[in-house]
Design a protein around this motif. Sequence first.
Motif, short mmCIF file in Angstrom:
data_model
loop_
_atom_site.label_atom_id
_atom_site.label_comp_id
_atom_site.label_asym_id
_atom_site.label_seq_id
_atom_site.Cartn_x
_atom_site.Cartn_y
_atom_site.Cartn_z
N LEU A 1 -7.52 4.88 -6.07
CA LEU A 1 -6.14 5.17 -6.44
C LEU A 1 -6.04 6.45 -7.26
O LEU A 1 -5.09 7.24 -7.10
CB LEU A 1 -5.56 3.99 -7.23
N LEU A 2 -7.01 6.68 -8.12
CA LEU A 2 -7.02 7.92 -8.90
C LEU A 2 -7.24 9.14 -8.00
O LEU A 2 -6.61 10.19 -8.21
CB LEU A 2 -8.09 7.84 -9.98
N PHE A 3 -8.10 9.00 -7.02
CA PHE A 3 -8.29 10.09 -6.05
C PHE A 3 -6.98 10.34 -5.30
O PHE A 3 -6.61 11.48 -5.03
CB PHE A 3 -9.39 9.75 -5.05
N GLU A 4 -6.30 9.26 -4.95
CA GLU A 4 -5.02 9.39 -4.26
C GLU A 4 -4.01 10.16 -5.12
O GLU A 4 -3.14 10.87 -4.59
CB GLU A 4 -4.48 8.00 -3.92
N ARG B 1 0.44 1.02 -8.35
CA ARG B 1 -0.61 0.13 -7.83
C ARG B 1 -1.79 0.06 -8.80
O ARG B 1 -2.43 -0.99 -8.95
CB ARG B 1 -1.07 0.60 -6.46
N LEU B 2 -2.08 1.17 -9.48
CA LEU B 2 -3.15 1.16 -10.49
C LEU B 2 -2.78 0.26 -11.66
O LEU B 2 -3.61 -0.50 -12.16
CB LEU B 2 -3.41 2.59 -10.97
N LEU B 3 -1.53 0.34 -12.09
CA LEU B 3 -1.08 -0.54 -13.17
C LEU B 3 -1.14 -2.00 -12.74
O LEU B 3 -1.59 -2.86 -13.51
CB LEU B 3 0.36 -0.17 -13.57
N ALA C 1 0.82 -1.22 0.00
CA ALA C 1 0.00 0.00 0.00
C ALA C 1 0.85 1.26 0.00
O ALA C 1 0.35 2.35 -0.29
CB ALA C 1 -0.92 -0.01 1.21
N THR C 2 2.14 1.12 0.30
CA THR C 2 3.03 2.28 0.32
C THR C 2 3.61 2.61 -1.06
O THR C 2 4.26 3.64 -1.23
CB THR C 2 4.20 2.03 1.28
N ALA C 3 3.36 1.73 -2.05
CA ALA C 3 3.87 1.97 -3.40
C ALA C 3 3.13 3.15 -4.03
O ALA C 3 1.99 3.45 -3.64
CB ALA C 3 3.71 0.72 -4.26
N PRO C 4 3.74 3.85 -4.98
CA PRO C 4 3.07 4.98 -5.64
C PRO C 4 1.72 4.55 -6.23
O PRO C 4 1.56 3.42 -6.69
CB PRO C 4 4.06 5.39 -6.74
#
Length: 227
Positions: A136-139, A92-94, A85-88
């Motif tokens: 993830l996009l919101f992040e 994570r989306l990819l 969860a700490t990855a960019p």
Amino acid sequence: MDSARKGRRRPTRDEGPAVTREQIVDAAYRIARTEHLDQIQIRRVARELGVWPQALYHYVPSKSELLRLVADRALETRRPPGLPATAPWDERLLDLFNRTEEVFAAHPGLVQFLVLRPDFVGSAHLGALAEEALGLLFEGGLTPGQALGAFGGLASLIVGKAQLLEAFTSGAQVSAPTADEQRFPCLARTLGEAAGAEVDLADDVATYIAGLASLYGRGEPRRRRHR
């Protein structure tokens, strides 16, 4: 009569041995996994289980419902996240969309079913996929409107890619495309030079996400790391 038994009926002697809903879905899923989703028929599944077709209808009222259950089973096979969860957020989306593409590749006909059944978009598994992607996009700093557009683009990309790859791996003869050099010189040149070459679609989703990351604050576009 016990309320738990109301509406239940054991198959008659003519219908063969009793079966369970899980056994029916298991048998249908095996057909989808080894052949194609469109090979699933009530009679075919009944034959696999050694029962009469009527025995299935008590648990699965229609072929449409059976296909929905099989699609759910297929989507359950998406493997867990491969990154912490700490990855960019873009990596994570990819990873999320790569894992989804794996499910489509392993289940011929699944994408076409999803395209033809828009009501299935609200299912638990697709809802979870959309929830994770939008989060993830919101992040990444996208607004709801931007996130919706980005998610729609990604979904269209992997669905179109899955359909294209399935067409090329189905054994059907696909003629090489051509174009009129006088009217479409750039297209003709591209098709001509690409003829016979292996087209690598591995980085298409990575390129799209790298563009999002670059546009919305991740700096230089990032391409997927090749293992």
